[in-house]
Design a protein around this motif. Sequence first.
Motif, PDB file in Angstrom:
ATOM      1  N   LYS A   1      55.924  -7.655   6.092  1.00 34.50           N
ATOM      2  CA  LYS A   1      54.569  -8.001   6.526  1.00 34.50           C
ATOM      3  C   LYS A   1      54.183  -7.203   7.771  1.00 34.50           C
ATOM      4  O   LYS A   1      53.013  -6.792   7.929  1.00 34.50           O
ATOM      5  CB  LYS A   1      54.479  -9.501   6.802  1.00 34.50           C
ATOM      6  N   MET A   2      55.125  -6.953   8.649  1.00 38.44           N
ATOM      7  CA  MET A   2      54.859  -6.125   9.827  1.00 38.44           C
ATOM      8  C   MET A   2      54.475  -4.709   9.420  1.00 38.44           C
ATOM      9  O   MET A   2      53.605  -4.080  10.038  1.00 38.44           O
ATOM     10  CB  MET A   2      56.095  -6.109  10.739  1.00 38.44           C
ATOM     11  N   ALA A   3      55.100  -4.216   8.361  1.00 42.02           N
ATOM     12  CA  ALA A   3      54.715  -2.897   7.838  1.00 42.02           C
ATOM     13  C   ALA A   3      53.279  -2.926   7.339  1.00 42.02           C
ATOM     14  O   ALA A   3      52.478  -2.023   7.632  1.00 42.02           O
ATOM     15  CB  ALA A   3      55.661  -2.488   6.710  1.00 42.02           C
ATOM     16  N   GLN A   4      52.937  -3.963   6.606  1.00 47.56           N
ATOM     17  CA  GLN A   4      51.589  -4.114   6.080  1.00 47.56           C
ATOM     18  C   GLN A   4      50.561  -4.159   7.211  1.00 47.56           C
ATOM     19  O   GLN A   4      49.490  -3.546   7.128  1.00 47.56           O
ATOM     20  CB  GLN A   4      51.504  -5.391   5.251  1.00 47.56           C
ATOM     21  N   HIS A   5      50.880  -4.867   8.282  1.00 47.97           N
ATOM     22  CA  HIS A   5      49.960  -4.964   9.416  1.00 47.97           C
ATOM     23  C   HIS A   5      49.678  -3.602  10.044  1.00 47.97           C
ATOM     24  O   HIS A   5      48.542  -3.308  10.432  1.00 47.97           O
ATOM     25  CB  HIS A   5      50.543  -5.897  10.482  1.00 47.97           C
ATOM     26  N   HIS A   6      50.696  -2.771  10.143  1.00 50.60           N
ATOM     27  CA  HIS A   6      50.495  -1.471  10.784  1.00 50.60           C
ATOM     28  C   HIS A   6      49.817  -0.469   9.853  1.00 50.60           C
ATOM     29  O   HIS A   6      49.149   0.456  10.322  1.00 50.60           O
ATOM     30  CB  HIS A   6      51.822  -0.947  11.334  1.00 50.60           C
TER      31      HIS A   6
ATOM     32  N   GLN B   1      45.997  -0.375  10.445  1.00 54.93           N
ATOM     33  CA  GLN B   1      45.408   0.248  11.632  1.00 54.93           C
ATOM     34  C   GLN B   1      44.905   1.654  11.280  1.00 54.93           C
ATOM     35  O   GLN B   1      45.478   2.332  10.424  1.00 54.93           O
ATOM     36  CB  GLN B   1      46.432   0.327  12.760  1.00 54.93           C
ATOM     37  N   PRO B   2      43.851   2.119  11.954  1.00 54.58           N
ATOM     38  CA  PRO B   2      43.246   3.405  11.588  1.00 54.58           C
ATOM     39  C   PRO B   2      43.852   4.617  12.298  1.00 54.58           C
ATOM     40  O   PRO B   2      43.211   5.658  12.383  1.00 54.58           O
ATOM     41  CB  PRO B   2      41.786   3.206  12.032  1.00 54.58           C
ATOM     42  N   THR B   3      45.070   4.494  12.805  1.00 55.60           N
ATOM     43  CA  THR B   3      45.652   5.587  13.580  1.00 55.60           C
ATOM     44  C   THR B   3      46.874   6.178  12.884  1.00 55.60           C
ATOM     45  O   THR B   3      47.595   5.481  12.153  1.00 55.60           O
ATOM     46  CB  THR B   3      46.074   5.112  14.989  1.00 55.60           C
ATOM     47  N   THR B   4      47.114   7.441  13.151  1.00 56.07           N
ATOM     48  CA  THR B   4      48.275   8.128  12.574  1.00 56.07           C
ATOM     49  C   THR B   4      49.578   7.475  13.003  1.00 56.07           C
ATOM     50  O   THR B   4      50.482   7.236  12.191  1.00 56.07           O
ATOM     51  CB  THR B   4      48.277   9.609  12.995  1.00 56.07           C
ATOM     52  N   LEU B   5      49.713   7.172  14.302  1.00 57.25           N
ATOM     53  CA  LEU B   5      50.949   6.607  14.815  1.00 57.25           C
ATOM     54  C   LEU B   5      51.240   5.241  14.214  1.00 57.25           C
ATOM     55  O   LEU B   5      52.387   4.926  13.876  1.00 57.25           O
ATOM     56  CB  LEU B   5      50.883   6.505  16.344  1.00 57.25           C
ATOM     57  N   ASP B   6      50.209   4.419  14.067  1.00 60.61           N
ATOM     58  CA  ASP B   6      50.424   3.088  13.489  1.00 60.61           C
ATOM     59  C   ASP B   6      50.834   3.175  12.027  1.00 60.61           C
ATOM     60  O   ASP B   6      51.727   2.447  11.569  1.00 60.61           O
ATOM     61  CB  ASP B   6      49.150   2.255  13.611  1.00 60.61           C
ATOM     62  N   LYS B   7      50.193   4.041  11.274  1.00 55.09           N
ATOM     63  CA  LYS B   7      50.539   4.180   9.857  1.00 55.09           C
ATOM     64  C   LYS B   7      51.942   4.775   9.699  1.00 55.09           C
ATOM     65  O   LYS B   7      52.679   4.419   8.770  1.00 55.09           O
ATOM     66  CB  LYS B   7      49.492   5.036   9.149  1.00 55.09           C
ATOM     67  N   THR B   8      52.321   5.671  10.603  1.00 53.77           N
ATOM     68  CA  THR B   8      53.676   6.214  10.575  1.00 53.77           C
ATOM     69  C   THR B   8      54.699   5.119  10.851  1.00 53.77           C
ATOM     70  O   THR B   8      55.757   5.055  10.210  1.00 53.77           O
ATOM     71  CB  THR B   8      53.825   7.343  11.612  1.00 53.77           C
ATOM     72  N   LEU B   9      54.381   4.243  11.808  1.00 55.90           N
ATOM     73  CA  LEU B   9      55.267   3.109  12.073  1.00 55.90           C
ATOM     74  C   LEU B   9      55.332   2.192  10.857  1.00 55.90           C
ATOM     75  O   LEU B   9      56.404   1.670  10.515  1.00 55.90           O
ATOM     76  CB  LEU B   9      54.771   2.331  13.293  1.00 55.90           C
ATOM     77  N   GLY B  10      54.201   2.022  10.173  1.00 58.09           N
ATOM     78  CA  GLY B  10      54.191   1.220   8.951  1.00 58.09           C
ATOM     79  C   GLY B  10      55.143   1.776   7.904  1.00 58.09           C
ATOM     80  O   GLY B  10      55.852   1.021   7.223  1.00 58.09           O
ATOM     81  N   ILE B  11      55.162   3.102   7.766  1.00 59.26           N
ATOM     82  CA  ILE B  11      56.076   3.747   6.816  1.00 59.26           C
ATOM     83  C   ILE B  11      57.524   3.440   7.182  1.00 59.26           C
ATOM     84  O   ILE B  11      58.355   3.118   6.320  1.00 59.26           O
ATOM     85  CB  ILE B  11      55.832   5.263   6.794  1.00 59.26           C
TER      86      ILE B  11
END
Length: 321
Positions: free
Chosen positions: A146-151, A154-164
Amino acid sequence: EDNEGWRPYTFDAELAAFEAKYTIPDVENAAVIYNELLKDYDPNAMRPDFLDPQLEKQTRSESWATKDYPQVANWLQKHQYTIIRLAEVSRKNRCHFSISPLSFTDRTSRHAAVKQWAFLLVRAANNDLAENRIQPAIEKLVTLSKMAQHHYQQPTTLDKTLGIALEALALSNFKKFTLEGNGGEQDLRAIESAMSEIKHDWASDIREIVEDERIKTKNFLCGMIYQVNPRGKTRLSRGPTAVLADVFKGTEVPPKQSPTGWMKVHKVGIILGWFFLPATPQKAGGIIDNAFKKSRLMAESDFNWQRESKTISAIPIRLNC
């Protein structure tokens, strides 16, 4: 010269409109809980001295019993409040962290904390598995997904990378759990459900990322070049390093007062800027907007990644008139 109240220029109205697209009521927003945890976050408490690299790796990658590692188990007990609050996070489907016009350290500090919380959950789940607490272990791994889904939201490169990264960590532990045959049919269904909820669409992700990067670039570059006072009057910046205090808030930045020689050089730079820089931040912002138009092409369904991606990967922004 009047130097009272001047600050780096930012496109506040544009940022507010961008932020409004993602606003979520606090009662539904998982970011509220993340932010509450961040207020009391102590990075030193997450990396105790006894947790050497070998022990850290072992308790994160394998099941471990309390009787074998009592010190680690005792440390986990001290972080039960964090684990419980993260479980509350997993019950929130939506998440949005507010977007600062300039600050970079707010985001990276959060990412560092989230990374340690993810490792905390995995380590606690491995202890649960060794003690045959299957359901609590599954819940912690579902929280991680779920933490991955939350990130991803977000509309940012860093957040989506953290999601991955969070998704990969969750999937690897789901895989290990399944292969070891620890759970029953109900547990496997819970895993399947958690995996199916991790969704993101790269077409819309790219549009969000480009828009975020465009606004950040405008705020950073124009914040370096221009200043604005409380009355809305703008001028060329008398202190371009001042914007760094906002970008890297909480870290050391160059002093406000430079040596006399550098001050003279800077004054010469301001005079030269009158001749070749756009007269207003709005004009400079328009140049940046035009530069990002090519990046927006990447979000189109007919974009040819093999042929066109290299021509867009580095877009020059020329602010000289």
